[in-house]
Motif scaffolding. Structure first.
Motif, PDB file in Angstrom:
ATOM      1  N   ILE A 110     -37.059 -22.723  70.759  1.00  0.00           N
ATOM      2  CA  ILE A 110     -36.017 -22.495  69.750  1.00  0.00           C
ATOM      3  C   ILE A 110     -36.546 -23.136  68.476  1.00  0.00           C
ATOM      4  O   ILE A 110     -36.795 -24.349  68.434  1.00  0.00           O
ATOM      5  N   GLY A 135     -35.632 -18.501  70.512  1.00  0.00           N
ATOM      6  CA  GLY A 135     -34.339 -18.516  69.848  1.00  0.00           C
ATOM      7  C   GLY A 135     -34.516 -19.079  68.447  1.00  0.00           C
ATOM      8  O   GLY A 135     -35.511 -19.762  68.169  1.00  0.00           O
ATOM      9  N   ARG A 165     -38.644 -13.986  62.205  1.00  0.00           N
ATOM     10  CA  ARG A 165     -38.725 -12.896  63.195  1.00  0.00           C
ATOM     11  C   ARG A 165     -39.976 -12.044  62.937  1.00  0.00           C
ATOM     12  O   ARG A 165     -40.680 -11.678  63.872  1.00  0.00           O
ATOM     13  N   VAL A 191     -37.999 -12.556  70.966  1.00  0.00           N
ATOM     14  CA  VAL A 191     -37.030 -13.234  70.099  1.00  0.00           C
ATOM     15  C   VAL A 191     -35.650 -12.663  70.412  1.00  0.00           C
ATOM     16  O   VAL A 191     -35.435 -11.453  70.336  1.00  0.00           O
ATOM     17  N   VAL A 192     -34.724 -13.544  70.788  1.00  0.00           N
ATOM     18  CA  VAL A 192     -33.387 -13.111  71.178  1.00  0.00           C
ATOM     19  C   VAL A 192     -32.527 -12.823  69.952  1.00  0.00           C
ATOM     20  O   VAL A 192     -32.786 -13.331  68.864  1.00  0.00           O
ATOM     21  N   THR A 193     -31.510 -12.015  70.153  1.00  0.00           N
ATOM     22  CA  THR A 193     -30.627 -11.625  69.049  1.00  0.00           C
ATOM     23  C   THR A 193     -29.678 -12.735  68.605  1.00  0.00           C
ATOM     24  O   THR A 193     -29.541 -12.968  67.405  1.00  0.00           O
ATOM     25  N   GLN A 209     -28.307 -15.990  67.186  1.00  0.00           N
ATOM     26  CA  GLN A 209     -28.925 -17.032  66.366  1.00  0.00           C
ATOM     27  C   GLN A 209     -27.829 -17.913  65.812  1.00  0.00           C
ATOM     28  O   GLN A 209     -26.654 -17.535  65.829  1.00  0.00           O
ATOM     29  N   VAL A 220     -27.321 -18.778  72.295  1.00  0.00           N
ATOM     30  CA  VAL A 220     -28.763 -18.694  72.036  1.00  0.00           C
ATOM     31  C   VAL A 220     -29.530 -19.163  73.269  1.00  0.00           C
ATOM     32  O   VAL A 220     -30.457 -18.498  73.732  1.00  0.00           O
ATOM     33  N   VAL A 221     -29.116 -20.284  73.826  1.00  0.00           N
ATOM     34  CA  VAL A 221     -29.799 -20.846  74.994  1.00  0.00           C
ATOM     35  C   VAL A 221     -29.693 -19.895  76.183  1.00  0.00           C
ATOM     36  O   VAL A 221     -30.682 -19.631  76.872  1.00  0.00           O
ATOM     37  N   ALA A 266     -29.301 -16.675  76.146  1.00  0.00           N
ATOM     38  CA  ALA A 266     -30.156 -15.512  75.882  1.00  0.00           C
ATOM     39  C   ALA A 266     -31.624 -15.872  76.069  1.00  0.00           C
ATOM     40  O   ALA A 266     -32.404 -15.077  76.608  1.00  0.00           O
ATOM     41  N   VAL A 267     -32.012 -17.061  75.642  1.00  0.00           N
ATOM     42  CA  VAL A 267     -33.398 -17.509  75.804  1.00  0.00           C
ATOM     43  C   VAL A 267     -33.733 -17.636  77.296  1.00  0.00           C
ATOM     44  O   VAL A 267     -34.798 -17.199  77.740  1.00  0.00           O
ATOM     45  N   GLN A 310     -34.029 -14.145  78.766  1.00  0.00           N
ATOM     46  CA  GLN A 310     -35.268 -13.517  78.288  1.00  0.00           C
ATOM     47  C   GLN A 310     -36.483 -14.163  78.957  1.00  0.00           C
ATOM     48  O   GLN A 310     -37.440 -13.474  79.310  1.00  0.00           O
TER      49      GLN A 310
END
Length: 182
Positions: free
Chosen positions: A79, A111, A128, A138-140, A142, A167-168, A170-171, A174
């Motif tokens: 992140i 992230g 990005r 890269v996750v959406t 933010q 964010v976490v 999604a990270v 992913q």
């Protein structure tokens, strides 16, 4: 266990990014199955990038760059926490990224968190674009922190609506998806 490096992208001595990055570390560590740690680019004292070959052709030789790559390679995901400097990321963060060997970050989740008076949207757009070179995921979600409203008398006091957990999560998702490619 997903090991996440929270990369602080400012090297200024009077930066407020340390409190933002530590908040992200604390929020990430509140997620089950996550171990987050601060990676402060200032601690590496990276010189201006001037290697003979770009890192995609040969690993950097500068000892600080070697240490930076070794540090990053030990994590599953990242992140990045960045301020906005002149509508973009700080030169020190871009310089640090220029030293990264692409395979270090390849197929790893990323992230993004930014802070500025304009909520950090512009540096994250640029970041990005920079990170595309590394084949990262890269996750959406933010987080965009405002220097005007999320700080009171110089102290970081984030609004409740900032969702670091999204964010976490999604990270982590992913990372699980990309781990089979590493």
């Amino acid at each position: 266990m997903t090991r996440i490096a929270v990369v602080l992208g400012s090297v200024r001595p009077n930066r407020v990014g340390g409190s933002v990055a530590q908040w992200v570390v604390d929020q990430a560590n509140a997620t089950e199955g996550v171990q987050a740690e601060l990676v402060d680019i200032a601690a590496f004292n990276l010189p201006v990038f001037a290697e003979e070959m770009p890192p995609m052709m040969a690993a950097p030789k500068d000892p600080a760059a070697v240490a930076f790559n070794e540090a990053l390679s030990s994590y599953d995901a990242y992140i990045f926490v960045t301020p906005e400097y002149n509508r973009s990321i700080p030169g020190a963060l871009k310089n640090a990224i220029d030293f990264v060997v692409p395979s270090v970050m390849a197929n790893k989740a990323v992230g993004l968190v930014a802070y500025s008076y304009s909520n950090g949207f512009r540096p994250l757009e640029h970041l990005r674009d920079v990170l595309v070179n590394f084949t990262t995921g890269v996750v959406t979600p933010q987080v965009n922190v405002s220097l005007a409203t999320d700080f009171s008398n110089g102290a970081f006091s984030p609004a409740e609506y900032h969702n670091v957990a999204a964010v976490v999560e999604a990270v982590v998702a992913q990372d699980k998806a990309l781990s089979t490619l590493r």
